[in-house]
Design a protein around this motif. Sequence first.
Motif, PDB file in Angstrom:
ATOM      1  N   VAL A  50       0.837  -1.201   0.000  1.00  0.00           N
ATOM      2  CA  VAL A  50       0.000   0.000   0.000  1.00  0.00           C
ATOM      3  C   VAL A  50       0.876   1.257   0.000  1.00  0.00           C
ATOM      4  O   VAL A  50       0.592   2.237  -0.704  1.00  0.00           O
ATOM      5  N   LEU A  51       1.948   1.241   0.785  1.00  0.00           N
ATOM      6  CA  LEU A  51       2.851   2.392   0.834  1.00  0.00           C
ATOM      7  C   LEU A  51       3.507   2.631  -0.532  1.00  0.00           C
ATOM      8  O   LEU A  51       3.629   3.782  -0.973  1.00  0.00           O
ATOM      9  N   LEU A 109       2.330   1.757  -3.478  1.00  0.00           N
ATOM     10  CA  LEU A 109       1.324   2.234  -4.418  1.00  0.00           C
ATOM     11  C   LEU A 109       1.008   3.707  -4.180  1.00  0.00           C
ATOM     12  O   LEU A 109       0.755   4.473  -5.112  1.00  0.00           O
ATOM     13  N   GLY A 110       1.016   4.084  -2.901  1.00  0.00           N
ATOM     14  CA  GLY A 110       0.679   5.466  -2.573  1.00  0.00           C
ATOM     15  C   GLY A 110       1.800   6.455  -2.863  1.00  0.00           C
ATOM     16  O   GLY A 110       1.545   7.593  -3.265  1.00  0.00           O
ATOM     17  N   PHE A 111       3.050   6.006  -2.662  1.00  0.00           N
ATOM     18  CA  PHE A 111       4.180   6.929  -2.811  1.00  0.00           C
ATOM     19  C   PHE A 111       5.138   6.503  -3.919  1.00  0.00           C
ATOM     20  O   PHE A 111       6.262   7.004  -3.993  1.00  0.00           O
ATOM     21  N   GLN A 169       6.698   9.321  -6.202  1.00  0.00           N
ATOM     22  CA  GLN A 169       7.668  10.157  -5.501  1.00  0.00           C
ATOM     23  C   GLN A 169       8.928   9.365  -5.163  1.00  0.00           C
ATOM     24  O   GLN A 169      10.048   9.887  -5.227  1.00  0.00           O
TER      25      GLN A 169
END
Length: 407
Positions: free
Chosen positions: A289-290, A292-294, A297
């Motif tokens: 999840v981390l 996919l979210g970041f 960046q």
Amino acid sequence: MIGTLVVTSVLGKHDTVTLAAFAVVTAVLNPASAAVQGALRGLGPFVAPYRDDPGAAVPIVRDARWLSMAAGTVGALALLCVPLLASLTGVPGEVVREIGPLPYFLAVYLLVFASTGGATTILVALGRSGNVLWPTLAFGTGLGGLTALLVPSLGITGVGIAWAVSGIVSAVVAAITLRRALGRPIGQGKPRIREIVGLAKVSIPLAGTVLIKFGVLGVVTFAASTTSTRDTAAHAVLTTFTGLIMMASLSVAQASVPEVARALDTAGARRANRTAALLAITGTLVVAVLLLGFGEQALVLFSDDPAVRERVLGLLPLMLLASMLDAAQAVQGHGLTALKRSASSLVYFAIGYGLLVLAAVPVARTWGITGLWAAMAVANGLLVVLQGTGFHRHSAKVSTVRAEPAA
């Protein structure tokens, strides 16, 4: 893992060809070091019964060194053959030339690592998991710091120096930590052939299992390197992310070995395995999840090439699926090791990854690295079924397993 992330990031920002060369060398380093580590992880079920009397496990530690040094020597020789292997498999000439002396430094590292005799596995088996932090912290901080310091001036050679020096420091810290945990000097006695054979019956199939896995993943990397330099660099970044995702599941799986090994009945063994599987999948989901979210960046840290970043971002969901399935099968495989049935796991890997190695080059030529990651997801899914079924079958005879010699 942090140290490896720093290496990938520094090399990616230094030069795309340098990162591609590093990916080619690690395609051999990963299976070589994993084979040594696999052989050492076979110690777990033998050392676990001595949790209340650590000093009594010293003879087993001595026996294990003979196996680990043999595996380390073979792995070091394989690393020295990387430039020749890369040339024969069609890796672009500019990438082969960029490799330089890196294989020699990594060969030194591997021999030093083998000399530790499975210190981290022994500490986990004795219930001293917290102590594992110190040698790995020494290696990770040394690797990351020296790489950032040396690569700008020495290029990929700086990575080799950083890896070798950090490995030596980590080995010293591991030896000191293990000596304190055992409460007595380890030394090195004469080889006990019968006991070494008993360890080998579990350790060698386990080493073969990880050798098959990372050897095939090495073939996948070589297949990816025949597509384009940018795709090879993207594959290197994706592989680094995979290692980050697998960190949680492999840690939980390794910690579950002594719990399954000490179980007195079938229910206890299966309960420990289920708990480990739940924790591993949960940890893997959190990291996924981390990412996919970041992801967008984070990719800036690994490459200044927009084409490489775009390629990685597009393949991220497929890589996460392959990693999730890999996490699930890893717990079942470690459960089989705890039951001293690593030979069964070896057969399962020969089936699942045997099919993958046959498909790697044709898939790369037809569908590129997208097809390669899809093929890895399919292979890992097959292993989930095979390893899970195998653990269920062997755990039904757990009391018999405790009474029999290793098989």
